[in-house]
Write a protein that holds these residues in place. Structure first.
Motif, mmCIF file in Angstrom:
data_model
loop_
_atom_site.group_PDB
_atom_site.id
_atom_site.type_symbol
_atom_site.label_atom_id
_atom_site.label_comp_id
_atom_site.label_asym_id
_atom_site.label_seq_id
_atom_site.Cartn_x
_atom_site.Cartn_y
_atom_site.Cartn_z
ATOM 1 N N LEU A 185 0.950 -1.119 -0.397
ATOM 2 C CA LEU A 185 0.125 -0.012 -0.298
ATOM 3 C C LEU A 185 0.743 1.179 0.047
ATOM 4 C CD1 LEU A 185 -2.821 1.233 -0.272
ATOM 5 C CD2 LEU A 185 -2.551 0.632 2.587
ATOM 6 N N LEU A 186 1.092 1.851 -1.312
ATOM 7 C CA LEU A 186 1.760 3.053 -1.259
ATOM 8 C C LEU A 186 0.732 4.309 -1.146
ATOM 9 C CD1 LEU A 186 4.699 3.887 -1.692
ATOM 10 C CD2 LEU A 186 3.731 4.216 -4.394
ATOM 11 N N LEU A 187 0.614 5.341 -0.018
ATOM 12 C CA LEU A 187 0.042 6.317 0.477
ATOM 13 C C LEU A 187 1.068 7.774 0.262
ATOM 14 C CD1 LEU A 187 -1.494 5.556 3.463
ATOM 15 C CD2 LEU A 187 -2.025 4.722 1.721
ATOM 16 N N CYS A 188 2.096 7.713 -0.739
ATOM 17 C CA CYS A 188 2.618 8.859 -0.640
ATOM 18 C C CYS A 188 2.802 8.793 -2.442
ATOM 19 C CB CYS A 188 4.033 9.110 -0.408
ATOM 20 S SG CYS A 188 5.406 7.869 -0.986
ATOM 21 N N ASP A 189 3.014 10.518 -2.584
ATOM 22 C CA ASP A 189 3.201 10.390 -4.304
ATOM 23 C C ASP A 189 4.600 9.280 -4.872
ATOM 24 O OD1 ASP A 189 3.770 11.441 -6.395
ATOM 25 O OD2 ASP A 189 4.271 13.328 -6.502
ATOM 26 N N PRO A 190 3.372 8.964 -5.659
ATOM 27 C CA PRO A 190 5.087 7.493 -6.289
ATOM 28 C C PRO A 190 5.736 8.130 -7.195
ATOM 29 C CG PRO A 190 2.653 7.302 -7.214
ATOM 30 C CD PRO A 190 2.566 8.955 -6.298
ATOM 31 N N ALA A 191 5.792 9.407 -7.506
ATOM 32 C CA ALA A 191 7.027 10.213 -8.235
ATOM 33 C C ALA A 191 7.645 10.692 -8.088
ATOM 34 C CB ALA A 191 6.501 10.968 -9.047
ATOM 35 N N LEU A 220 8.179 10.354 -4.037
ATOM 36 C CA LEU A 220 8.308 9.619 -2.475
ATOM 37 C C LEU A 220 8.182 10.213 -1.330
ATOM 38 C CD1 LEU A 220 10.923 6.178 -3.534
ATOM 39 C CD2 LEU A 220 8.308 5.662 -3.294
ATOM 40 N N ASP A 221 7.261 11.687 -1.466
ATOM 41 C CA ASP A 221 6.886 12.214 -0.562
ATOM 42 C C ASP A 221 5.312 12.684 -0.476
ATOM 43 O OD1 ASP A 221 7.372 13.543 1.910
ATOM 44 O OD2 ASP A 221 9.151 14.983 0.915
ATOM 45 N N TYR A 222 5.101 12.707 0.777
ATOM 46 C CA TYR A 222 3.873 13.503 1.084
ATOM 47 C C TYR A 222 3.763 15.370 0.930
ATOM 48 C CZ TYR A 222 3.355 8.670 3.235
ATOM 49 O OH TYR A 222 3.457 7.316 3.505
ATOM 50 N N VAL A 223 1.957 15.556 1.087
ATOM 51 C CA VAL A 223 2.061 16.509 0.682
ATOM 52 C C VAL A 223 1.979 17.046 2.576
ATOM 53 C CG1 VAL A 223 0.201 18.286 0.210
ATOM 54 C CG2 VAL A 223 0.670 16.655 -1.247
ATOM 55 N N GLU A 224 2.578 18.185 2.771
ATOM 56 C CA GLU A 224 3.163 18.456 4.523
ATOM 57 C C GLU A 224 1.499 18.624 4.514
ATOM 58 O OE1 GLU A 224 4.491 18.599 7.814
ATOM 59 O OE2 GLU A 224 5.426 17.674 6.214
ATOM 60 N N GLY A 225 0.936 18.674 5.791
ATOM 61 C CA GLY A 225 -0.437 19.028 6.615
ATOM 62 C C GLY A 225 -1.982 18.295 5.496
ATOM 63 N N SER A 226 -0.889 17.063 4.490
ATOM 64 C CA SER A 226 -2.656 16.246 4.346
ATOM 65 C C SER A 226 -3.369 15.393 4.749
ATOM 66 C CB SER A 226 -1.476 15.471 2.904
ATOM 67 O OG SER A 226 -1.174 14.357 3.666
ATOM 68 N N SER A 247 -1.738 12.899 8.417
ATOM 69 C CA SER A 247 -2.806 12.373 9.044
ATOM 70 C C SER A 247 -3.511 11.025 9.580
ATOM 71 C CB SER A 247 -4.213 13.446 9.487
ATOM 72 O OG SER A 247 -3.634 15.136 9.478
ATOM 73 N N ILE A 248 -3.863 10.948 8.406
ATOM 74 C CA ILE A 248 -4.196 9.008 8.506
ATOM 75 C C ILE A 248 -3.077 7.803 9.046
ATOM 76 C CG2 ILE A 248 -5.183 7.552 7.406
ATOM 77 C CD1 ILE A 248 -7.499 9.402 5.192
ATOM 78 N N VAL A 249 -2.033 8.464 8.222
ATOM 79 C CA VAL A 249 -0.792 7.431 8.207
ATOM 80 C C VAL A 249 -0.335 7.483 10.074
ATOM 81 C CG1 VAL A 249 1.967 6.631 8.274
ATOM 82 C CG2 VAL A 249 -0.569 7.301 6.193
ATOM 83 N N GLU A 250 -0.198 9.102 10.585
ATOM 84 C CA GLU A 250 0.050 9.155 11.918
ATOM 85 C C GLU A 250 -1.306 8.551 12.875
ATOM 86 O OE1 GLU A 250 0.492 13.205 12.147
ATOM 87 O OE2 GLU A 250 3.310 13.220 11.412
ATOM 88 N N THR A 251 -2.151 8.368 12.618
ATOM 89 C CA THR A 251 -3.195 8.061 13.368
ATOM 90 C C THR A 251 -3.046 6.478 13.705
ATOM 91 O OG1 THR A 251 -5.001 10.085 13.283
ATOM 92 C CG2 THR A 251 -6.573 8.004 13.130
ATOM 93 N N LEU A 252 -2.791 5.721 12.090
ATOM 94 C CA LEU A 252 -3.046 4.301 12.277
ATOM 95 C C LEU A 252 -0.957 3.899 13.314
ATOM 96 C CD1 LEU A 252 -2.872 3.542 8.611
ATOM 97 C CD2 LEU A 252 -4.525 2.758 10.022
#
Length: 176
Positions: free
Chosen positions: A72-78, A80-86, A90-95
């Motif tokens: 399960l890849l939840l970040c931008d595959p190009a 390999l990072d996340y949009v800050e504050g997205s 929040s979902i991943v940190e809650t997980l």
């Protein structure tokens, strides 16, 4: 022949009477130990989540470099990072926090034999999630996940045994 059959049946009944409860206790403790030890690494003390574990969930589990096929890849595959504050962050940190809580509470329930089948079902869910979404390879499934799964499935299907709070408190009825 009938005497031999009766002797064998009596012997196996006695073995079952004592070994089943010991087996179920050991299966509970084995699974509880694995998950509890993992859970302890997610905390810096009582109710103090280890913030380093956010990176473990964000980048090792859900945005690994290199990308694990089938994971399960939840970040931008190009990038390999996340949009800050997205919302995804929040979902991943809650997980991460939820897993940290579950890996402490569910193993304690399992070890004590308190609401044991609920604890076993929760840890089976975690095992399946880890195996299907985080590390979806046969190598990870056969070693170590299948061992956790078998121990937990045994407890879920048979119950906690006589050496449990569930039996003492009457949540699990005695066998007829």
């Amino acid at each position: 022949m009938k005497k031999l059959i009766n002797l064998y049946a009596g012997l196996t009944a006695k073995i079952s009477l004592y070994l089943t409860d010991i087996y179920l206790l050991l299966a509970r403790l084995l699974a509880a130990s694995v998950f509890f030890q993992s859970g302890l690494t997610k905390w810096n003390g009582f109710l103090s989540f280890n913030p380093d574990k956010y990176d473990l969930f964000l980048y090792e589990f859900f945005c690994p470099d290199p990308v694990r096929e089938g994971a399960l890849l939840l970040c931008d595959p190009a990038t390999l990072d996340y949009v800050e504050g997205s919302t995804t962050v929040s979902i991943v940190e809650t997980l991460a926090v939820s897993a940290g809580v579950a890996e402490i509470v569910l193993p304690i329930m399992l070890a004590l034999g308190f609401l044991t089948r609920v604890g076993a079902a929760g840890l089976i869910g975690m095992t399946l999630f880890i195996s299907l979404a985080v590390f979806p390879t046969w190598d990870h499934w056969w070693n170590p996940a299948v061992w956790w799964f078998i121990a937990l499935l045994s407890v879920l299907s048979v119950g906690p045994g006589r050496l449990s709070l569930d039996r003492l408190l009457g949540f699990e009825k005695r066998a007829a």
